[in-house]
Design a protein around this motif. Structure first.
Motif, short mmCIF file in Angstrom:
data_model
loop_
_atom_site.label_atom_id
_atom_site.label_comp_id
_atom_site.label_asym_id
_atom_site.label_seq_id
_atom_site.Cartn_x
_atom_site.Cartn_y
_atom_site.Cartn_z
N HIS A 285 -2.30 -6.78 1.67
CA HIS A 285 -2.46 -7.97 2.66
C HIS A 285 -3.39 -7.71 3.77
N ARG A 286 -2.89 -6.46 4.39
CA ARG A 286 -3.37 -5.84 5.64
C ARG A 286 -4.93 -5.84 5.24
N ARG A 289 -7.01 -8.62 4.52
CA ARG A 289 -7.56 -9.60 5.42
C ARG A 289 -8.59 -8.80 6.32
N MET A 294 -9.48 -13.17 6.08
CA MET A 294 -8.50 -14.02 5.52
C MET A 294 -7.38 -13.41 4.54
N PRO A 295 -6.05 -13.78 4.57
CA PRO A 295 -5.13 -13.40 3.59
C PRO A 295 -5.56 -13.84 2.03
N TYR A 299 -7.84 -17.10 0.62
CA TYR A 299 -9.13 -16.69 -0.13
C TYR A 299 -9.03 -17.44 -1.52
#
Length: 308
Positions: A285-286, A289, A294-295, A299
């Motif tokens: 996730h990090r 992004r 965006m996460p 997306y």
């Protein structure tokens, strides 16, 4: 309300939106000079074109290509695109398909990535073109067939209907299987683009290994062993010639792979992370992004295409 071929334009005009995502829609056109389609918003589905004769020009985002006889061109979702008859071509006869790509197709297309989600598989050897053409005809026949209908006799297909829409599950799967045959035939036989001039063949091979399976548990040690280099020598050569470290290139390949899975499948985000080689969902996730702004969930809901 289901979409039918009657509800679609016989020939797309500038500004005409692409078919809705989730459908398999296909057709065969033979267009004269002046034909051009412009979609500033792109499409929610993939667009595949295969040129049978003449020549076309296609652009996707900032990438562009000319298509001649035997060329398969794929445009991924989400970027502005346009296509039409090439300026110096007398006509452009081509098949086109709008659909959602199967995830298994992406490794076959990836070696032909021209950037911004434009894939150019060229050329199809002449010996295979009749088989590719036959697969498209079969795709159109299967898309048109009502559920439970018998196989039409050869030559009895509706010649005046250039567009077919596959609605039921059987028709869609049969049409996608025929398109998969086209992708395997063309991608398996086309000449891949040569590596950049001066690129060490061992570095080129490492790039191919990463592109072929970015979700594999690659390490500098494992990649170095595949090309008979020490890990330190591989890291030095790769960084000097490619401009980034092997692990940075691997992370980028995994993120692009994850983005394509989010676009083309309904896999849960955690499974997308695992399939793309990320052990930790939090880490996925990090870095996702950081790369796309965006996460993963946002997306999938409407983010930009890979290549942004």
């Amino acid at each position: 309300m289901p979409v039918t071929a009657d509800g679609l334009p016989g020939t797309a005009a500038p500004g005409v939106p692409a078919p809705p995502a989730g459908l398999v829609v296909l057709g065969r056109y033979d267009e004269a000079p002046g034909y051009f389609v412009n979609r500033p918003q792109g499409s929610d589905s993939w667009l595949f074109t295969w040129t049978a004769a003449g020549g076309g020009e296609l652009r996707h985002g900032s990438a562009a290509t000319r298509a001649g006889a035997g060329d398969l061109v794929a445009l991924a979702p989400g970027s502005p695109h346009g296509y039409g008859v090439a300026p110096d071509a007398p006509h452009w006869r081509f098949w086109w398909v709008h659909c959602q790509a199967r995830p298994s197709w992406l490794p076959w297309l990836r070696p032909y990535d021209r950037g911004d989600g434009l894939y150019v598989v060229t050329p199809t050897p002449a010996a295979l073109r009749a088989r590719v053409e036959s697969a498209f005809h079969r795709m159109r026949t299967d898309a048109r067939r009502p559920p439970g209908a018998e196989e039409p006799a050869p030559g009895r297909e509706a010649p005046d209907d250039r567009i077919a829409v596959a609605h039921d599950t059987v028709a869609r799967e049969l049409a996608l299987c025929a398109l998969e045959e086209v992708i395997l035939l063309t991608a398996g036989a086309a000449r891949r683009r040569p590596p950049a001039p001066g690129l060490d063949p061992r570095i080129a091979h490492v790039q191919e290994l990463i592109a072929a399976d970015p979700g594999a548990p690659h390490t500098v040690d494992s990649l170095a062993a595949r090309v008979a280099l020490s890990p330190s020598r591989l890291a030095h050569l790769f960084t000097r010639q490619v401009g980034q470290s092997p692990m940075r290139a691997l992370r980028e390949a995994r993120l692009r792979h994850a983005a394509r899975l989010l676009e083309a499948t309904d896999l849960p985000v955690e499974r997308v992370a695992t399939a793309s080689g990320f052990v930790s969902p939090f880490h996925f996730h990090r870095v996702f992004r950081e790369r796309f702004g965006m996460p993963p969930g946002a997306y999938r809901s409407g983010g930009p295409m890979v290549g942004a």
